[in-house]
Design a protein around this motif. Structure first.
Motif, PDB file in Angstrom:
ATOM      1  N   UNK A   3       0.922  -1.254  -0.183  1.00  0.00           N
ATOM      2  CA  UNK A   3      -0.470  -0.169   0.436  1.00  0.00           C
ATOM      3  C   UNK A   3       0.795   1.217  -0.310  1.00  0.00           C
ATOM      4  N   UNK A   4       1.160   2.659  -1.078  1.00  0.00           N
ATOM      5  CA  UNK A   4       1.382   3.309  -0.818  1.00  0.00           C
ATOM      6  C   UNK A   4       0.944   4.274  -0.117  1.00  0.00           C
ATOM      7  N   UNK A   5       0.650   3.920   1.276  1.00  0.00           N
ATOM      8  CA  UNK A   5       0.315   4.965   2.328  1.00  0.00           C
ATOM      9  C   UNK A   5       0.327   3.910   3.407  1.00  0.00           C
ATOM     10  N   UNK A   6       2.004   4.758   3.861  1.00  0.00           N
ATOM     11  CA  UNK A   6       2.174   4.649   4.864  1.00  0.00           C
ATOM     12  C   UNK A   6       1.073   4.259   6.314  1.00  0.00           C
ATOM     13  N   UNK A   7       0.384   5.504   6.715  1.00  0.00           N
ATOM     14  CA  UNK A   7      -0.138   5.375   8.198  1.00  0.00           C
ATOM     15  C   UNK A   7      -1.378   4.024   8.137  1.00  0.00           C
ATOM     16  N   UNK A   8      -1.806   3.556   5.964  1.00  0.00           N
ATOM     17  CA  UNK A   8      -2.722   2.399   5.680  1.00  0.00           C
ATOM     18  C   UNK A   8      -1.681   1.108   6.948  1.00  0.00           C
ATOM     19  N   UNK A   9      -1.069   1.070   6.655  1.00  0.00           N
ATOM     20  CA  UNK A   9       1.097  -0.170   6.624  1.00  0.00           C
ATOM     21  C   UNK A   9       0.728  -0.020   8.221  1.00  0.00           C
ATOM     22  N   UNK A  10       1.158   1.107   8.717  1.00  0.00           N
ATOM     23  CA  UNK A  10       1.093   1.285  10.268  1.00  0.00           C
ATOM     24  C   UNK A  10       0.243   0.735  11.057  1.00  0.00           C
ATOM     25  N   UNK A  11      -1.300   1.095  10.353  1.00  0.00           N
ATOM     26  CA  UNK A  11      -2.363   0.473  11.057  1.00  0.00           C
ATOM     27  C   UNK A  11      -2.945  -0.829  10.873  1.00  0.00           C
ATOM     28  N   UNK A  12      -2.587  -1.935   9.517  1.00  0.00           N
ATOM     29  CA  UNK A  12      -2.306  -2.946   9.049  1.00  0.00           C
ATOM     30  C   UNK A  12      -1.529  -3.519  10.361  1.00  0.00           C
ATOM     31  N   UNK A  13      -0.324  -3.143  10.136  1.00  0.00           N
ATOM     32  CA  UNK A  13       0.717  -3.989  10.677  1.00  0.00           C
ATOM     33  C   UNK A  13       0.533  -4.090  12.885  1.00  0.00           C
ATOM     34  N   UNK A  14      -0.681  -3.035  12.689  1.00  0.00           N
ATOM     35  CA  UNK A  14      -0.967  -2.745  14.960  1.00  0.00           C
ATOM     36  C   UNK A  14      -1.423  -4.277  15.234  1.00  0.00           C
ATOM     37  N   UNK A  22      -1.172 -14.601  13.260  1.00  0.00           N
ATOM     38  CA  UNK A  22      -0.540 -13.831  11.824  1.00  0.00           C
ATOM     39  C   UNK A  22       0.637 -13.227  11.589  1.00  0.00           C
ATOM     40  N   UNK A  23       1.192 -13.283  11.017  1.00  0.00           N
ATOM     41  CA  UNK A  23       2.277 -12.171  10.659  1.00  0.00           C
ATOM     42  C   UNK A  23       2.571 -11.554   9.556  1.00  0.00           C
ATOM     43  N   UNK A  24       3.771 -10.759   9.693  1.00  0.00           N
ATOM     44  CA  UNK A  24       3.326  -9.818   8.496  1.00  0.00           C
ATOM     45  C   UNK A  24       5.194 -10.049   8.198  1.00  0.00           C
ATOM     46  N   UNK A  25       5.580 -10.494   6.876  1.00  0.00           N
ATOM     47  CA  UNK A  25       6.504 -11.029   6.487  1.00  0.00           C
ATOM     48  C   UNK A  25       7.185  -9.564   6.207  1.00  0.00           C
ATOM     49  N   UNK A  26       6.310  -8.287   5.054  1.00  0.00           N
ATOM     50  CA  UNK A  26       7.327  -7.721   4.108  1.00  0.00           C
ATOM     51  C   UNK A  26       5.635  -6.669   3.804  1.00  0.00           C
ATOM     52  N   UNK A  27       6.768  -5.339   3.702  1.00  0.00           N
ATOM     53  CA  UNK A  27       5.484  -4.222   3.761  1.00  0.00           C
ATOM     54  C   UNK A  27       6.542  -3.115   2.800  1.00  0.00           C
ATOM     55  N   UNK A  28       5.305  -2.716   1.276  1.00  0.00           N
ATOM     56  CA  UNK A  28       6.130  -1.965   0.404  1.00  0.00           C
ATOM     57  C   UNK A  28       5.045  -0.992   0.076  1.00  0.00           C
ATOM     58  N   UNK A  41      10.571 -13.404  -0.039  1.00  0.00           N
ATOM     59  CA  UNK A  41       9.305 -13.110   1.390  1.00  0.00           C
ATOM     60  C   UNK A  41       8.841 -15.017   1.124  1.00  0.00           C
ATOM     61  N   UNK A  42       8.000 -14.789  -0.683  1.00  0.00           N
ATOM     62  CA  UNK A  42       7.221 -16.093  -0.635  1.00  0.00           C
ATOM     63  C   UNK A  42       5.942 -16.068   0.580  1.00  0.00           C
ATOM     64  N   UNK A  43       4.802 -14.648   0.537  1.00  0.00           N
ATOM     65  CA  UNK A  43       4.266 -14.802   1.536  1.00  0.00           C
ATOM     66  C   UNK A  43       2.957 -15.595   0.770  1.00  0.00           C
ATOM     67  N   UNK A  44       2.578 -16.190   2.399  1.00  0.00           N
ATOM     68  CA  UNK A  44       0.664 -16.955   1.964  1.00  0.00           C
ATOM     69  C   UNK A  44      -0.554 -15.774   1.323  1.00  0.00           C
ATOM     70  N   UNK A  45      -0.335 -14.702   1.388  1.00  0.00           N
ATOM     71  CA  UNK A  45      -1.789 -14.221   1.541  1.00  0.00           C
ATOM     72  C   UNK A  45      -0.049 -12.370   0.500  1.00  0.00           C
ATOM     73  N   UNK A  46      -0.865 -12.339  -0.667  1.00  0.00           N
ATOM     74  CA  UNK A  46      -1.314 -10.712  -0.261  1.00  0.00           C
ATOM     75  C   UNK A  46      -1.369  -9.901  -0.539  1.00  0.00           C
ATOM     76  N   UNK A  47      -1.435  -8.818   0.493  1.00  0.00           N
ATOM     77  CA  UNK A  47      -2.316  -7.607   1.070  1.00  0.00           C
ATOM     78  C   UNK A  47      -2.566  -7.120   0.124  1.00  0.00           C
TER      79      UNK A  47
END
Length: 132
Positions: A3-14, A22-28, A41-47
């Motif tokens: 997601x291109x919005x840092x605040x969305x990624x931070x909220x999702x991570x929290x 559940x675990x976040x293996x990468x964010x971009x 990372x070969x994630x199980x799910x790409x959000x």
């Protein structure tokens, strides 16, 4: 998580850090980084946010080919056609709007990780007629 919005990624991570299974293996924040993260990372799910610069929707078939067993869950502000049907046509496993409740996002992650399709509840309701 792409997601291109840092605040969305931070909220999702929290949100995800509260879930033991559940675990976040990468964010971009962009398509080039998403390509690299999926390869590494070969994630199980790409959000995936469909509104990534360069077009997140265009990334779906490429990610399907790169990692066929990976589920793709769209997390998008777009809650109308043609976005939804086009994303499904291109091969996403689930679609959740950014207006959905946080527990619904967690449920969607678990569902698509288990190979089950998922649409957020606001998308399952008939669209209200628009006034002209």
């Amino acid at each position: 998580m792409a997601d291109d919005h840092a605040i969305v990624r931070a909220g999702f991570r929290a949100l995800i850090e509260q879930e033991a299974d559940l675990e976040i293996v990468a964010e971009c924040g962009g398509i080039p980084e998403a390509r690299i993260a999926v390869q590494m990372a070969h994630p199980d799910v790409l959000v995936l946010d469909l509104s990534l610069p360069g077009g997140g929707l265009a990334l779906v078939p490429e990610m399907r080919e790169a990692l066929p067993g990976m589920a793709i869950l769209v997390l998008s502000m777009h809650d109308r056609e043609p976005w939804i049907s086009e994303a499904l046509r291109r091969g996403v496993t689930g679609y959740v709007t950014k207006g959905a409740a946080s527990d619904e996002l967690v449920a969607a992650l678990r569902a698509v990780a288990a190979g089950q399709p998922y649409l957020s509840s606001d998308l399952q309701q008939p669209a209200a007629p628009r006034r002209a």
